[in-house]
Write a protein that holds these residues in place. Structure first.
Motif, PDB file in Angstrom:
ATOM      1  N   THR A 230       8.778   2.054 -20.836  1.00 20.55           N
ATOM      2  CA  THR A 230       9.582   2.769 -19.837  1.00 20.55           C
ATOM      3  C   THR A 230       9.437   2.131 -18.458  1.00 20.55           C
ATOM      4  N   ILE A 231       8.194   1.753 -18.089  1.00 16.65           N
ATOM      5  CA  ILE A 231       7.949   1.164 -16.770  1.00 16.65           C
ATOM      6  C   ILE A 231       8.708  -0.151 -16.610  1.00 16.65           C
ATOM      7  N   LEU A 232       8.715  -0.965 -17.656  1.00 16.14           N
ATOM      8  CA  LEU A 232       9.385  -2.265 -17.576  1.00 16.14           C
ATOM      9  C   LEU A 232      10.896  -2.134 -17.395  1.00 16.14           C
ATOM     10  N   LYS A 233      11.434  -0.955 -17.741  1.00 13.51           N
ATOM     11  CA  LYS A 233      12.870  -0.726 -17.591  1.00 13.51           C
ATOM     12  C   LYS A 233      13.244  -0.188 -16.204  1.00 13.51           C
ATOM     13  N   LEU A 234      12.242   0.143 -15.383  1.00 12.57           N
ATOM     14  CA  LEU A 234      12.528   0.669 -14.039  1.00 12.57           C
ATOM     15  C   LEU A 234      13.202  -0.416 -13.204  1.00 12.57           C
ATOM     16  N   PRO A 235      14.181  -0.032 -12.373  1.00 14.04           N
ATOM     17  CA  PRO A 235      14.975  -1.043 -11.657  1.00 14.04           C
ATOM     18  C   PRO A 235      14.231  -1.774 -10.545  1.00 14.04           C
ATOM     19  N   SER A 236      13.391  -1.055  -9.778  1.00 17.83           N
ATOM     20  CA  SER A 236      12.757  -1.681  -8.619  1.00 17.83           C
ATOM     21  C   SER A 236      11.304  -2.049  -8.898  1.00 17.83           C
ATOM     22  N   ALA A 237      10.865  -3.116  -8.239  1.00 19.07           N
ATOM     23  CA  ALA A 237       9.477  -3.564  -8.385  1.00 19.07           C
ATOM     24  C   ALA A 237       8.510  -2.531  -7.811  1.00 19.07           C
ATOM     25  N   THR A 238       8.920  -1.823  -6.757  1.00 15.80           N
ATOM     26  CA  THR A 238       8.072  -0.796  -6.138  1.00 15.80           C
ATOM     27  C   THR A 238       7.809   0.346  -7.115  1.00 15.80           C
ATOM     28  N   SER A 239       8.846   0.774  -7.808  1.00 12.56           N
ATOM     29  CA  SER A 239       8.704   1.852  -8.796  1.00 12.56           C
ATOM     30  C   SER A 239       7.776   1.432  -9.925  1.00 12.56           C
ATOM     31  N   ARG A 240       7.943   0.189 -10.385  1.00 18.10           N
ATOM     32  CA  ARG A 240       7.089  -0.304 -11.462  1.00 18.10           C
ATOM     33  C   ARG A 240       5.632  -0.376 -11.021  1.00 18.10           C
ATOM     34  N   SER A 241       5.420  -0.860  -9.793  1.00 14.66           N
ATOM     35  CA  SER A 241       4.054  -0.968  -9.275  1.00 14.66           C
ATOM     36  C   SER A 241       3.391   0.400  -9.143  1.00 14.66           C
ATOM     37  N   LYS A 242       4.142   1.379  -8.635  1.00 16.16           N
ATOM     38  CA  LYS A 242       3.606   2.729  -8.467  1.00 16.16           C
ATOM     39  C   LYS A 242       3.278   3.369  -9.822  1.00 16.16           C
ATOM     40  N   ALA A 243       4.161   3.167 -10.789  1.00 18.01           N
ATOM     41  CA  ALA A 243       3.931   3.738 -12.119  1.00 18.01           C
ATOM     42  C   ALA A 243       2.713   3.103 -12.790  1.00 18.01           C
ATOM     43  N   PHE A 244       2.590   1.783 -12.652  1.00 13.10           N
ATOM     44  CA  PHE A 244       1.437   1.101 -13.246  1.00 13.10           C
ATOM     45  C   PHE A 244       0.137   1.562 -12.599  1.00 13.10           C
ATOM     46  N   SER A 245       0.147   1.782 -11.280  1.00 15.10           N
ATOM     47  CA  SER A 245      -1.076   2.166 -10.577  1.00 15.10           C
ATOM     48  C   SER A 245      -1.571   3.540 -11.009  1.00 15.10           C
ATOM     49  N   THR A 246      -0.652   4.448 -11.367  1.00 16.32           N
ATOM     50  CA  THR A 246      -1.064   5.784 -11.796  1.00 16.32           C
ATOM     51  C   THR A 246      -1.675   5.776 -13.199  1.00 16.32           C
ATOM     52  N   CYS A 247      -1.375   4.729 -13.972  1.00 15.17           N
ATOM     53  CA  CYS A 247      -1.862   4.663 -15.348  1.00 15.17           C
ATOM     54  C   CYS A 247      -3.037   3.707 -15.532  1.00 15.17           C
ATOM     55  N   SER A 248      -3.144   2.719 -14.660  1.00 15.74           N
ATOM     56  CA  SER A 248      -4.137   1.664 -14.878  1.00 15.74           C
ATOM     57  C   SER A 248      -5.559   2.192 -14.842  1.00 15.74           C
ATOM     58  N   SER A 249      -5.844   3.162 -13.954  1.00 17.75           N
ATOM     59  CA  SER A 249      -7.202   3.711 -13.857  1.00 17.75           C
ATOM     60  C   SER A 249      -7.609   4.375 -15.169  1.00 17.75           C
ATOM     61  N   HIS A 250      -6.709   5.206 -15.681  1.00 18.47           N
ATOM     62  CA  HIS A 250      -7.004   5.899 -16.947  1.00 18.47           C
ATOM     63  C   HIS A 250      -7.163   4.904 -18.084  1.00 18.47           C
ATOM     64  N   LEU A 251      -6.341   3.873 -18.082  1.00 22.01           N
ATOM     65  CA  LEU A 251      -6.401   2.876 -19.152  1.00 22.01           C
ATOM     66  C   LEU A 251      -7.721   2.110 -19.116  1.00 22.01           C
ATOM     67  N   MET A 252      -8.220   1.812 -17.928  1.00 20.93           N
ATOM     68  CA  MET A 252      -9.504   1.116 -17.794  1.00 20.93           C
ATOM     69  C   MET A 252     -10.642   1.978 -18.329  1.00 20.93           C
ATOM     70  N   VAL A 253     -10.609   3.281 -18.023  1.00 17.85           N
ATOM     71  CA  VAL A 253     -11.635   4.210 -18.520  1.00 17.85           C
ATOM     72  C   VAL A 253     -11.591   4.288 -20.039  1.00 17.85           C
ATOM     73  N   VAL A 254     -10.378   4.347 -20.586  1.00 16.24           N
ATOM     74  CA  VAL A 254     -10.203   4.404 -22.045  1.00 16.24           C
ATOM     75  C   VAL A 254     -10.803   3.172 -22.710  1.00 16.24           C
ATOM     76  N   VAL A 255     -10.512   2.000 -22.166  1.00 17.77           N
ATOM     77  CA  VAL A 255     -11.016   0.752 -22.751  1.00 17.77           C
ATOM     78  C   VAL A 255     -12.543   0.720 -22.706  1.00 17.77           C
ATOM     79  N   LEU A 256     -13.135   1.113 -21.568  1.00 12.85           N
ATOM     80  CA  LEU A 256     -14.594   1.114 -21.430  1.00 12.85           C
ATOM     81  C   LEU A 256     -15.252   2.052 -22.434  1.00 12.85           C
ATOM     82  N   PHE A 257     -14.753   3.291 -22.493  1.00 13.75           N
ATOM     83  CA  PHE A 257     -15.391   4.301 -23.331  1.00 13.75           C
ATOM     84  C   PHE A 257     -15.137   4.048 -24.816  1.00 13.75           C
ATOM     85  N   TYR A 258     -13.877   3.905 -25.188  1.00 15.36           N
ATOM     86  CA  TYR A 258     -13.541   3.753 -26.600  1.00 15.36           C
ATOM     87  C   TYR A 258     -14.029   2.421 -27.157  1.00 15.36           C
ATOM     88  N   GLY A 259     -13.984   1.384 -26.334  1.00 11.05           N
ATOM     89  CA  GLY A 259     -14.428   0.082 -26.810  1.00 11.05           C
ATOM     90  C   GLY A 259     -15.881   0.100 -27.258  1.00 11.05           C
TER      91      GLY A 259
END
Length: 313
Positions: A230-259
């Motif tokens: 969904t993020i890759l389909k967003l029209p503006s680079a700003t929107s994509r950057s904002k969406a990625f920033s809201t998810c990246s923290s959680h994704l890093m925690v998931v990788v650390l814990f589950y890994g």
């Protein structure tokens, strides 16, 4: 199968306590490790406590995402408190004995809280999925009642399974050696000391790991595959950057814990160097709870602003 019921062991006295060896193999580092883990414990309590406080008092952090983050920080405090204080006491006093009842209690609470963490991370991934993939329906789907139900489900779902598993493990007779080569009462080193057939216990451990570790992890991966698409389909680079920033923290925690957790419990147990379990356990029991607040706060502008407000007051 682990068959420990040898004839020469049958006449031995059943064990009433264990000895947690923790880091006894490095006696010259005991006080250094005590100081290090004490500092880590204080950091975990202060950082997670601060995030929990911020999400409760700051009006800007009254959203489902921060409601889940508050629960996650609260969980982390209890999660480390099940193992770290006992380890600190052992390092300080060199009295590493623990009764069977205390060991069973520690194991039960540790795995209940660990199960809660796995499910809560999956709930947080679902929250991000709805927010990014269905933003118009987000307020209706993630209303306050649903959030409470999801959190309650995460806290309560694993309880009967972990209580049953702990009861099954400590129903085994323990005789012979009472030395546990670990810093807390984990399942694999305790099962090694059982005098009977532990095959059922190992199957139960594997099944629960698949249900409460692997399955939530697959749900998280599924959520993030949709999110990234969904993020890759967003029209503006700003929107994509904002969406990625809201998810990246959680994704890093998931990788650390589950890994680290998945590697510790689902990897083959044979042919591994002595002490590998302890090293892996340090990641998901101590290091991950320490890094989580840093990951969430340093990469989240709302949390940083709320922290500045609190410090100014």
């Amino acid at each position: 199968m682990n068959y420990h019921d040898h004839p020469q062991e049958r006449n031995l006295t059943l064990q009433k306590e264990f000895v947690l060896l923790d880091f006894a193999d490095v006696p010259h580092l005991q006080w250094f490790l005590f100081g290090l883990f004490l500092i880590i414990y204080i950091i975990i309590l202060l950082s997670n406590g601060t995030i929990f406080l911020l999400t409760k008092i700051d009006p800007a952090l009254q959203s489902p995402m921060y409601f889940f983050l508050a629960n996650f920080s609260f969980l982390e405090i209890w999660y480390v408190s099940v193992t770290l204080p006992r380890m600190l006491m052992n390092l300080a006093t060199q009295r590493r004995r623990i009764s069977l009842v205390a060991c069973a209690t520690q194991m039960c609470f540790f795995f209940i809280l660990g199960t809660t963490e796995c499910l809560l991370l999956a709930v947080m991934a679902y929250d991000r999925y709805v927010a990014i993939c269905n933003p118009l329906h987000y307020p209706m789907v993630m209303n306050h009642r649903v959030c409470i139900q999801l959190v309650a489900g995460a806290w309560l779902s694993g309880m009967p399974f972990q209580i049953g598993q702990t009861y099954q493990i400590f129903s085994l007779p323990f005789c012979g050696s009472n030395l546990v080569n670990h810093f807390f009462c984990d399942i694999p080193p305790i099962l090694k000391l059982g005098c009977g057939d532990t095959f059922i216990n190992e199957i139960l451990e594997f099944t629960i790991t698949v249900l409460f570790v692997l399955l939530p992890f697959l749900l998280i991966l599924g959520s993030y595959s949709k999110i990234i698409s969904t993020i890759l389909k967003l029209p503006s680079a700003t929107s994509r950057s904002k969406a990625f920033s809201t998810c990246s923290s959680h994704l890093m925690v998931v990788v650390l814990f589950y890994g680290s957790a998945t590697t510790a419990y689902l990897r083959p147990k044979t042919g591994q160097p002595e002490g590998t379990d302890k090293v892996l356990s340090l990641f998901y029991t101590i290091l991950t709870p320490m890094f989580n607040p840093v990951i969430y706060s340093l990469r989240n502008k709302d949390v940083i602003v709320a922290l500045r407000k609190l410090l100014c007051k």
